[in-house]
Design a protein around this motif. Sequence first.
Motif, PDB file in Angstrom:
ATOM      1  N   CYS A 158       0.824  -1.197   0.000  1.00  0.00           N
ATOM      2  CA  CYS A 158       0.000   0.000   0.000  1.00  0.00           C
ATOM      3  C   CYS A 158       0.864   1.255   0.000  1.00  0.00           C
ATOM      4  N   VAL A 159       0.227   2.373  -0.294  1.00  0.00           N
ATOM      5  CA  VAL A 159       0.832   3.689  -0.120  1.00  0.00           C
ATOM      6  C   VAL A 159      -0.073   4.476   0.819  1.00  0.00           C
ATOM      7  N   VAL A 160       0.494   5.441   1.516  1.00  0.00           N
ATOM      8  CA  VAL A 160      -0.242   6.175   2.540  1.00  0.00           C
ATOM      9  C   VAL A 160      -0.120   7.668   2.278  1.00  0.00           C
ATOM     10  N   LEU A 161      -1.240   8.355   2.285  1.00  0.00           N
ATOM     11  CA  LEU A 161      -1.283   9.811   2.180  1.00  0.00           C
ATOM     12  C   LEU A 161      -1.763  10.367   3.511  1.00  0.00           C
ATOM     13  N   VAL A 162      -0.928  11.174   4.164  1.00  0.00           N
ATOM     14  CA  VAL A 162      -1.291  11.796   5.442  1.00  0.00           C
ATOM     15  C   VAL A 162      -1.550  13.272   5.176  1.00  0.00           C
ATOM     16  N   ILE A 163      -2.748  13.738   5.513  1.00  0.00           N
ATOM     17  CA  ILE A 163      -3.129  15.131   5.267  1.00  0.00           C
ATOM     18  C   ILE A 163      -3.413  15.835   6.584  1.00  0.00           C
ATOM     19  N   VAL A 164      -2.742  16.952   6.825  1.00  0.00           N
ATOM     20  CA  VAL A 164      -3.082  17.844   7.937  1.00  0.00           C
ATOM     21  C   VAL A 164      -3.173  19.242   7.336  1.00  0.00           C
ATOM     22  N   HIS A 170       5.198  -3.597   3.896  1.00  0.00           N
ATOM     23  CA  HIS A 170       4.155  -3.440   2.883  1.00  0.00           C
ATOM     24  C   HIS A 170       3.740  -1.988   2.653  1.00  0.00           C
ATOM     25  N   VAL A 171       4.180  -1.051   3.504  1.00  0.00           N
ATOM     26  CA  VAL A 171       3.952   0.378   3.240  1.00  0.00           C
ATOM     27  C   VAL A 171       5.079   0.864   2.341  1.00  0.00           C
ATOM     28  N   LYS A 172       4.786   1.018   1.053  1.00  0.00           N
ATOM     29  CA  LYS A 172       5.818   1.292   0.053  1.00  0.00           C
ATOM     30  C   LYS A 172       6.160   2.772  -0.068  1.00  0.00           C
ATOM     31  N   GLU A 173       5.198   3.639   0.242  1.00  0.00           N
ATOM     32  CA  GLU A 173       5.432   5.065   0.055  1.00  0.00           C
ATOM     33  C   GLU A 173       4.505   5.851   0.969  1.00  0.00           C
ATOM     34  N   ILE A 174       4.992   6.981   1.494  1.00  0.00           N
ATOM     35  CA  ILE A 174       4.185   7.855   2.337  1.00  0.00           C
ATOM     36  C   ILE A 174       4.305   9.273   1.803  1.00  0.00           C
ATOM     37  N   VAL A 175       3.167   9.918   1.581  1.00  0.00           N
ATOM     38  CA  VAL A 175       3.142  11.300   1.097  1.00  0.00           C
ATOM     39  C   VAL A 175       2.512  12.175   2.167  1.00  0.00           C
ATOM     40  N   LEU A 176       3.164  13.281   2.496  1.00  0.00           N
ATOM     41  CA  LEU A 176       2.670  14.232   3.495  1.00  0.00           C
ATOM     42  C   LEU A 176       2.137  15.449   2.769  1.00  0.00           C
ATOM     43  N   SER A 177       0.905  15.845   3.088  1.00  0.00           N
ATOM     44  CA  SER A 177       0.273  16.922   2.338  1.00  0.00           C
ATOM     45  C   SER A 177      -0.538  17.831   3.256  1.00  0.00           C
ATOM     46  N   ARG A 188      -1.643  22.045   4.520  1.00  0.00           N
ATOM     47  CA  ARG A 188      -1.024  23.279   4.994  1.00  0.00           C
ATOM     48  C   ARG A 188       0.077  23.029   6.015  1.00  0.00           C
ATOM     49  N   TYR A 189      -0.089  21.976   6.828  1.00  0.00           N
ATOM     50  CA  TYR A 189       0.875  21.707   7.892  1.00  0.00           C
ATOM     51  C   TYR A 189       1.790  20.532   7.539  1.00  0.00           C
ATOM     52  N   CYS A 190       2.043  20.350   6.233  1.00  0.00           N
ATOM     53  CA  CYS A 190       2.894  19.236   5.796  1.00  0.00           C
ATOM     54  C   CYS A 190       4.320  19.377   6.312  1.00  0.00           C
ATOM     55  N   ASN A 191       4.788  20.610   6.502  1.00  0.00           N
ATOM     56  CA  ASN A 191       6.157  20.776   7.010  1.00  0.00           C
ATOM     57  C   ASN A 191       6.249  20.426   8.494  1.00  0.00           C
ATOM     58  N   ASP A 192       5.173  20.652   9.239  1.00  0.00           N
ATOM     59  CA  ASP A 192       5.133  20.202  10.636  1.00  0.00           C
ATOM     60  C   ASP A 192       5.148  18.674  10.676  1.00  0.00           C
ATOM     61  N   LEU A 228      11.379   6.095   9.610  1.00  0.00           N
ATOM     62  CA  LEU A 228      10.820   6.002   8.271  1.00  0.00           C
ATOM     63  C   LEU A 228      11.677   6.767   7.265  1.00  0.00           C
ATOM     64  N   LYS A 229      11.898   6.160   6.112  1.00  0.00           N
ATOM     65  CA  LYS A 229      12.703   6.786   5.057  1.00  0.00           C
ATOM     66  C   LYS A 229      11.913   7.010   3.777  1.00  0.00           C
ATOM     67  N   ASN A 230      10.819   6.273   3.591  1.00  0.00           N
ATOM     68  CA  ASN A 230      10.108   6.267   2.318  1.00  0.00           C
ATOM     69  C   ASN A 230       8.983   7.303   2.270  1.00  0.00           C
ATOM     70  N   TRP A 231       9.270   8.520   2.730  1.00  0.00           N
ATOM     71  CA  TRP A 231       8.252   9.565   2.732  1.00  0.00           C
ATOM     72  C   TRP A 231       8.771  10.811   2.021  1.00  0.00           C
ATOM     73  N   HIS A 232       7.835  11.593   1.490  1.00  0.00           N
ATOM     74  CA  HIS A 232       8.178  12.888   0.913  1.00  0.00           C
ATOM     75  C   HIS A 232       6.989  13.824   1.056  1.00  0.00           C
ATOM     76  N   VAL A 233       7.222  15.093   0.773  1.00  0.00           N
ATOM     77  CA  VAL A 233       6.226  16.134   0.986  1.00  0.00           C
ATOM     78  C   VAL A 233       5.659  16.599  -0.351  1.00  0.00           C
TER      79      VAL A 233
END
Length: 440
Positions: A340-346, A373-380, A382-386, A396-401
């Motif tokens: 799976c891939v995970v999108l975290v939104i704040v 099994h978590v292949k990619e994480i995207v942070l999105s 207004r508060y993605c930098n937090d 975790l290494k497989n994340w980007h903004v």
Amino acid sequence: MRKLLAIVLCKLGRFAGKLVGKGSSLPGKLALKVCPDILSRVGLPAHIIAVTGSNGKTSTVEMIAAILRADGKHVIYNEEGSNQIEGVTTLILTHATLGGRVRADVLLLESDERYARHSFRWFHPTEFVITNLYRDQLTRNGHPEWVYDAILPAIHPETELILNADDPLSSCFARGHEKVKWFGLDRCAISTDAPSGMYHDGAYCPVCHGPMEYSYVHYNHIGAYRCMKCGHQKPVTDYTATAVDLEKGVLTIDGAVTVELAFRSIYNVYNILAAYAVCRRAGAAAETAAGVLSRYLLKNGRMQAFRLGDRHGTLLTSKHENSIAYDTNLRYIAASKEDCVVLVIVDAVSRKYFTSETSWLWDIDFGQLNVPHVKEIVLSGRYCNDLAERFFYTELKNWHVQPDIAAAAAELRDGEGGELYVVTCFSDRDKLLSHVEREG
């Protein structure tokens, strides 16, 4: 005359509100201005069930309503979630005759934990479910023990309490109260020997502040506890999850009642147990409750399926600024075992206080996503930098903004990696759903 005027004003306000898609609290607010004690002047059903707590109120209330309706009872409840006294007043007066008698067998109320004492000033529930007390919206609620003190005045001696035996703080409501029933989980396959998470709010006894020990834990600090100083401990349960298999999606209650889980989360298990317990107390048969609860899909939008291009997605909505709610959804993803891939939104925080306060992100155990099994994480959002700063202190290494939510959705639309999980709060979910195709 004031009573009649308040009822008429509320009904008219509710009718006008429905025309514009609003109005679940304002009509009650107007009625209370006309007649502040209106709730003491109406004839209420013999059965009044209230539900409060940090997490699980809305889901538990929805399931209670479904069970009792299947049992043949006419149930009214605050489906729109307006759970302070104004919303409660709107609900009651909308369903009242002009003479002031509520037309229902059961009045079912979700109650905001901080304002329950106001909602139940003029009447008291026959059964009162308290799901749990956790860290929740710190800028609003402060510490859970402060919320406990806020709920206490709402508890009437004649009310039967339905309490979570596995929560060391909310179980304290039984002290000095004669009418109590307990729900909880036995040790099961998902139990651990020690508390988990980024903090341990169960380290010290809420009664005497002595050190606490745990025989087993189901999540965070919820489990079988015992104070080594005063003896405060998990009580014997009246309604018990005797077996839980989240992988197969099967819950067994009291060794005999089987419920098939649509949402395979330990948190959903507790909500089901709470709903089952209070409905049994209200006279519903075990087979009726189990039949309704099996494969029950919540309508409140906390878990939604959607499509994003060719990718299937699942939206996991967490309560705003509530670390345990986020932990629960992350645990669900970690246990899925499918790529799976995970999108975290704040995108919004401190919705009422505008403080842009993000310290609660550090209470969330994002390290649970450190599974193969978590292949990619995207942070999105207004508060993605937090979020990024918080992720920097994980393994975790497989994340980007990707700050823009629409761009993040486009990026993930046709990518590889399997299922897409989106973790966010209620105030942010519609910003994502506007870019996807909903299912079901």
